[in-house]
Design a protein around this motif. Structure first.
Motif, short mmCIF file in Angstrom:
data_model
loop_
_atom_site.label_atom_id
_atom_site.label_comp_id
_atom_site.label_asym_id
_atom_site.label_seq_id
_atom_site.Cartn_x
_atom_site.Cartn_y
_atom_site.Cartn_z
N UNK A 1 0.83 -1.20 0.00
CA UNK A 1 0.00 0.00 0.00
C UNK A 1 0.86 1.25 0.00
N UNK A 2 1.91 1.25 0.83
CA UNK A 2 2.83 2.39 0.82
C UNK A 2 3.47 2.53 -0.56
N UNK A 3 3.90 1.42 -1.14
CA UNK A 3 4.52 1.47 -2.46
C UNK A 3 3.57 2.07 -3.49
N UNK A 4 2.27 1.71 -3.39
CA UNK A 4 1.29 2.26 -4.32
C UNK A 4 1.15 3.76 -4.19
N UNK A 5 1.17 4.27 -2.95
CA UNK A 5 1.11 5.71 -2.75
C UNK A 5 2.38 6.37 -3.27
#
Length: 306
Positions: free
Chosen positions: A93-97
């Motif tokens: 999720x962090x990577x997606x942001x």
């Protein structure tokens, strides 16, 4: 905010505090908004985080509002839009942001396991009364991923299966998304899927659902008896997901929130256990470099889907 997170419920907790004259940022700040990932029913999420919101409000000196999103994407969009100030996320999720806006948020903290390590595992599980005893047995069966933005519930297991020569689109008869980690387990228990994917520390007592993870939360909430499941595959170690904060937060707010969480295990152990969903040994400071491998994995996944 509520339009960004759908029909997400919110709890506003007002702390009584004295306004320091030098804390000018508080006067116009409004509420400090914390996003809660999906994957667990909303009532249990809010119950577990109630004490955290109260204590964080006292530490910051401003009201705290909780936003339990229906899925991972709701928290991601809330952070990107600036409507959320903080959230605990999976690494994917962090990577997606980060891949959408590298300047939006920064990883600040990650939960430490009971042995101070900073990782966990994705596992594939089946019903204990099934005929599936290994990954190979699942050829031609159905598999429930948790959420397309989940590290352990989609990104890592799919990538590691591919690295071992397994194309999930041809190996399994059917794959789908359970709507979250908890929901996927329930779908397997109800015979809607043959197998599912979730996350766990793989440490500690098996009957308790291990020390941390979705299985532990479900056991603690009375939703799962570990005797009903069998784990047939586990991933390599995955970095524990970060607590991220918006980069445009006032510096004092960032420091107060970080320092409160770093001391939470010692000062408020019961609330810490509720928040992390099991046993741990506090928080460690982290930065982007700790998640560089997951960011690269997510970027490769996105490029492969184009």
């Amino acid at each position: 905010m509520k339009s960004a997170l759908g029909a997400a419920a919110s709890i506003v907790l007002l702390a009584s505090f004295a306004m320091p004259a030098e804390a000018d940022w508080r006067a116009d700040f409004g509420t400090y908004n914390i996003g809660l990932l999906g994957g667990e029913n909303e009532a249990d999420r809010l119950r577990r985080y109630d004490c955290f919101a109260n204590l964080m409000s006292e530490a910051l000196g401003v009201p705290v509002e909780l936003f339990p999103a229906a899925d991972y994407a709701g928290v991601m969009q809330g952070l990107l839009s600036g409507q959320l100030h903080q959230a605990g996320m999976g690494a994917s999720g962090y990577a997606g942001v980060y891949l959408q806006d590298p300047d939006a948020v920064s990883p600040v903290l990650a939960t430490k396991n009971v042995d101070d390590s900073l990782g966990y595992y994705a596992v594939i599980y089946v019903r204990a009364d099934s005929d599936f005893h290994s990954l190979e047995d699942l050829e031609g069966a159905s598999l429930a991923y948790a959420d397309p933005n989940s590290t352990s519930g989609y990104l890592v297991p799919r990538a590691e299966l591919a690295q071992s020569g397994i194309d999930d689109e041809t190996f399994f008869a059917r794959t789908g998304f359970g709507g979250g980690h908890e929901q996927a387990v329930i779908a397997v228990l109800n015979n809607q899927y043959d197998a599912g994917v979730t996350w766990t520390s793989l440490m500690g007592d098996v009957e308790s659902g291990y020390t941390r993870g979705n299985l532990r939360r479900m056991v603690d909430n009375g939703l799962l008896d570990m005797a009903d499941l069998r784990i047939v595959w586990e991933s390599n170690l995955i970095p524990n997901g970060p607590t991220v904060m918006r980069n445009d937060l006032p510096q004092e707010a960032r420091e107060l929130a970080r320092d409160f969480m770093l001391g939470m295990k010692d000062s408020h152990p019961e609330c810490y256990a509720d928040t992390v969903g099991g046993d741990g040994n506090g928080y460690a400071t982290v930065d982007h470099s700790f998640y560089a491998g997951i960011v690269a994995m997510r970027e490769a996944e996105l490029q492969g889907s184009r």
